[in-house]
Design an enzyme around this catalytic site. Structure first.
Site, PDB file in Angstrom:
ATOM      1  N   SER A  83       0.869  -1.191   0.000  1.00  0.00           N
ATOM      2  CA  SER A  83       0.000   0.000   0.000  1.00  0.00           C
ATOM      3  C   SER A  83       0.898   1.230   0.000  1.00  0.00           C
ATOM      4  CB  SER A  83      -0.846   0.062   1.258  1.00  0.00           C
ATOM      5  OG  SER A  83      -1.480  -1.138   1.475  1.00  0.00           O
ATOM      6  N   LEU A  84       0.276   2.383   0.125  1.00  0.00           N
ATOM      7  CA  LEU A  84       1.068   3.618   0.188  1.00  0.00           C
ATOM      8  C   LEU A  84       0.718   4.384   1.449  1.00  0.00           C
ATOM      9  CD1 LEU A  84       0.598   4.942  -3.457  1.00  0.00           C
ATOM     10  CD2 LEU A  84       2.704   4.049  -2.475  1.00  0.00           C
ATOM     11  N   LYS A 117      -3.040   9.152  -8.813  1.00  0.00           N
ATOM     12  CA  LYS A 117      -3.459   7.949  -8.101  1.00  0.00           C
ATOM     13  C   LYS A 117      -4.887   7.628  -8.526  1.00  0.00           C
ATOM     14  CE  LYS A 117      -3.381   5.947  -3.497  1.00  0.00           C
ATOM     15  NZ  LYS A 117      -4.720   5.393  -3.341  1.00  0.00           N
TER      16      LYS A 117
HETATM   17  S1  IVH Z   1       2.229   2.726  -7.619  1.00  0.00           S
HETATM   18  C1  IVH Z   1       3.132   0.444  -3.469  1.00  0.00           C
HETATM   19  N1  IVH Z   1       0.697   4.250  -9.009  1.00  0.00           N
HETATM   20  O1  IVH Z   1      -2.884   2.866  -4.910  1.00  0.00           O
HETATM   21  C2  IVH Z   1       1.975   0.440  -4.363  1.00  0.00           C
HETATM   22  N2  IVH Z   1      -0.329   2.910  -7.357  1.00  0.00           N
HETATM   23  O2  IVH Z   1      -2.550   2.904  -1.899  1.00  0.00           O
HETATM   24  C3  IVH Z   1       1.958   1.671  -5.207  1.00  0.00           C
HETATM   25  N3  IVH Z   1      -2.776   3.178  -7.255  1.00  0.00           N
HETATM   26  O3  IVH Z   1      -2.594  -0.526  -4.266  1.00  0.00           O
HETATM   27  C4  IVH Z   1       1.936   1.346  -6.604  1.00  0.00           C
HETATM   28  N4  IVH Z   1      -2.931   4.636  -8.876  1.00  0.00           N
HETATM   29  O4  IVH Z   1      -3.512   0.025  -6.541  1.00  0.00           O
HETATM   30  C5  IVH Z   1       0.744   3.356  -8.032  1.00  0.00           C
HETATM   31  N5  IVH Z   1      -0.495   5.659 -10.380  1.00  0.00           N
HETATM   32  C6  IVH Z   1      -0.477   4.766  -9.407  1.00  0.00           C
HETATM   33  C7  IVH Z   1      -1.632   4.320  -8.737  1.00  0.00           C
HETATM   34  C8  IVH Z   1      -1.524   3.396  -7.709  1.00  0.00           C
HETATM   35  C9  IVH Z   1      -3.599   3.934  -7.987  1.00  0.00           C
HETATM   36  C10 IVH Z   1      -3.196   2.290  -6.145  1.00  0.00           C
HETATM   37  C11 IVH Z   1      -2.545   0.953  -6.154  1.00  0.00           C
HETATM   38  C12 IVH Z   1      -2.131   0.689  -4.735  1.00  0.00           C
HETATM   39  C13 IVH Z   1      -2.760   1.806  -3.988  1.00  0.00           C
HETATM   40  C14 IVH Z   1      -1.871   2.208  -2.858  1.00  0.00           C
END
Ligand code: IVH
Length: 679
Positions: A83-84, A117
């Site tokens: 997650s972030l 995002k």
């Molecule tokens: S990068 C470490 N890029 O946000 C995971 N994630 O809260 C990060 N998400 O589960 C991956 N848009 O499904 C990334 N442009 C984007 C994103 C993205 C949506 C979602 C992803 C992740 C969640 C994290």
């Protein structure tokens, strides 16, 4: 007594939040947005902070959620799906940047990678030798569900990766592509329109609809719902094959997968802030919902070295935009009379922050809407403020009612002038005050007349207009022209200079451009583009005023409803008086020839977001050169300008009709005065 009330409120909040969590995480149904749920949780923790004895072990404030879903084959992820962590403001961003800077070696020049995002559901697509073999949901991050059959129906998911010189090596062995499955806002709207027509309940939001769709057991049903896959990560056994995230996005595109074109690198924190600001409003033009950005360290080796804390990598962060939804209480419902006399119920709210600004009022649109949503005075409601849109009440939280709530009764008479409210037709949703001299109508009409896109008269803000009406100096926009400096000086709000300036500003606009004047009259359904079309066609107010519905309908871009509204406006005795007054006071719109320019006769539609200007600016510049700015693609559209991150619908319509598609660069060439001057 007060404590008893708080205990009851806490118990209700607890139940509602647990219901929300269960529905959301286990059943994939959304009762409300995350922001609204957070808002309730915030209220609960405030009560608990004040009265710690009210905290129960099962309170949602005490629990971490996350349960696996039964039903699909469980598949372990090759590497954990993380997650972030969130940052909510510039200070928190600065702290994250500083932390990363400290952890990386001091000599490293950090570069960041930024993307929107997306609000959907995460999925991992596994390709073996370039062929899609498996699609897995995120699940708990370690183990996800096998949804291959369903994901195969998504057209933007290639069943076989594209082979190019650059992508060649990624077609060998195992390549995992991670990204977000989203439903576009427009498709979601259409889907709900279809549901309504079929008498079926509406879906809550695009994300949950996408998640629910992917978990359908029948792939045919999935194929019937438009979903899209936007990738953000690529995983290979040999990590050195992808040195940066920038490179990953390029490779993803080479492989035939969508990776957002707005994603880009930033050399500094200041650039991240700029990107954040740039997309704050423009993100509403994106085809999917988003609540923030994802910022990552661009160098993937460094990203890995920075490690993981809990569930989130240190090297990435979600930079969130202020929540657009919040919960608050309805203190009362007033009826506001608009410029055209429309009586709109407005909810007076306990002040709450949504989308970064305080919301105290929200439109309830019309009487029917209040009853349909069953909004009562005293209700706790979810309010929403998205971009420039007027705050709205999404729905009441009926579970929180205590019986003291009161139903709204639409007044029968205008709250400002006492005239009986009427409906033009039985079927109309909106009640109107028919009195043209209603003070409420007058001030809104005058404000509209003076507004920037209309006559652009400076110094006529809300308070000044109210003062002028209150002093009996003006009753309609025409009266502005006979206001004298001495009249203004008698009012408290004006001094020598300000009074002189206002009179001058008004007198300056005695010969306004015809399109602005037509728009300023405030005829229902006549926006700026329609006003321009009318001016170009009729060239004078007299001709426009004498036009029949048939004649009006012949003007390009004007349909039956608009034509009817125009004829109705000119037939109204009060409006005839108003036009006579304008004449008598020497107000004469400039008889304009159609703006002749290099783009005369050319119709433009813009889809997606433009880098160098807003849509409004694009519209203005196109119009200034004689072109027309349309909102949807039709047979008469000459150019579809394709910006960044476009939705599919305008594109497919353009493809069907064979409309010429151009990029932003080509548009700039067309509207750059230096380049178009000699054409
Ligand atoms: S990068 C470490 N890029 O946000 C995971 N994630 O809260 C990060 N998400 O589960 C991956 N848009 O499904 C990334 N442009 C984007 C994103 C993205 C949506 C979602 C992803 C992740 C969640 C994290």
């Amino acid at each position: 007594m007060a404590e008893q009330k708080e205990a009851e409120r806490a118990a209700k909040l607890r139940d509602l939040i647990s219901d929300y969590r269960y529905n959301y995480h286990v059943l994939n149904k959304s009762m409300m947005s995350e922001a609204a749920a957070d808002s309730l949780k915030h209220e609960l923790s405030q009560i608990e902070d004040k009265h710690p004895e009210l905290i129960t072990p099962d309170s949602p404030t005490q629990r971490v959620a996350g349960q696996p879903l039964p039903g699909f084959k469980q598949i372990p992820h090759s590497t954990r799906m993380l997650s972030l962590n969130d940052v909510f403001n510039e200070e928190e961003l600065r702290a994250w940047v500083a932390r990363i800077g400290k952890l990386a070696s001091p000599s490293t020049q950090l570069e960041y990678f930024m993307d929107i995002k997306m609000d959907g559901l995460a999925a991992a697509l596994v390709y073996e030798n370039g062929v899609l073999s498996q699609a897995i949901t995120r699940g708990d991050g370690f183990v996800g569900e096998d949804v291959t059959m369903n994901v195969r129906t998504i057209e933007s998911v290639p069943l076989r990766l594209r082979r190019t010189k650059e992508s060649e090596k990624f077609l060998q062995g195992r390549t995992e592509i991670r990204g977000e499955i989203v439903m576009y806002k427009e498709d979601f709207k259409k889907l709900n329109e279809r549901q309504a027509k079929a008498g079926l309940p509406a879906f809550a939001n695009p994300r949950n609809t996408a998640a629910g769709t992917i978990r359908q057991l029948d792939p045919k049903l999935v194929a019937a719902r438009p979903l899209h896959f936007h990738a953000y990560d690529l995983i290979r056994e040999n990590r050195d094959e992808m040195p940066t995230n920038d490179f990953v996005y390029k490779t993803l595109r080479e492989l035939g997968v969508i990776a957002n074109s707005i994603a880009s690198t930033a050399p500094s924190e200041a650039e991240i802030r700029k990107f954040y600001k740039r997309w704050e409003d423009k993100r509403h033009d994106l085809p999917f919902n988003t609540d923030g950005l994802v910022i990552k360290v661009n160098d993937r080796r460094l990203h890995e070295r920075l490690g993981v804390v809990g569930k989130a990598p240190r090297g990435s962060v979600a930079f969130k935009y202020p929540a657009e939804q919040a919960t608050t209480k309805v203190k009362g419902i007033l009826v506001s009379i608009g410029r055209t006399g429309a009586a709109t119920p407005v909810a007076m709210l306990e002040p709450v922050v949504a989308a970064g600004s305080t919301v105290q009022m929200a439109t309830l649109h019309n009487e029917g809407e209040v009853h349909r949503k069953d909004i009562r005075i005293g209700d706790t409601v979810i309010v929403q403020k998205a971009g420039d849109v007027i705050p709205e009440v999404v729905k009441p939280l009926q579970e929180l009612r205590d019986g003291s709530e009161k139903r709204f009764v639409m007044p029968t008479h205008c709250p400002d002038c006492g005239t009986k409210l009427v409906k033009a037709k039985e079927t109309e949703a909106v009640w109107r005050c028919p009195n043209n001299a209603c003070p409420s109508r007058a001030w809104k009409q005058i404000q509209h007349f003076a507004s920037k896109p209309a006559l652009d008269i400076e110094g006529l803000g809300e308070k000044n207009v109210i003062a002028l009406i209150g002093a009996g100096l003006v009753k309609d926009p025409a009266d502005l022209y006979i206001v004298k400096k001495e009249d203004l000086l008698a009012l408290e709000r004006f001094a020598e200079v300000s009074a002189g300036k206002l009179v001058e500003a008004v007198q300056d606009k005695k010969n306004p451009p015809l399109p602005r004047f037509i728009y300023g009259l405030g005829i229902r359904h006549v926006g700026i583009q329609t006003a321009i079309d009318l001016a170009n066609h009729f060239h004078s107010l007299e001709k426009l005023g004498g036009a029949t519905i048939d004649e009006l309908s012949k003007v390009e871009g004007i349909g039956g409803v608009v034509a009817e509204a125009i004829v109705e406006w000119f037939e109204q005795p009060d409006n005839k008086v108003l036009l006579d007054k304008f004449k008598k006071f020497g107000v004469e719109p400039e008889k304009t020839e159609a703006v002749k320019g290099p783009l005369s006769g050319k119709n433009f539609v813009v889809t997606g977001s433009l880098e160098s200007m807003s849509r409004e600016e694009a519209a203005e510049r196109i119009r200034a050169l004689g072109g027309t700015f349309q909102s949807s693609v039709g047979t008469e559209t000459d150019y579809l300008v394709v910006g960044a991150n476009v939705g599919e619908s305008k594109l497919s319509k353009a493809r069907k009709l064979g409309t010429k598609q151009v990029g932003e660069k080509e548009l700039l060439k067309l509207i750059d005065p230096a380049l178009t001057a000699n054409k």
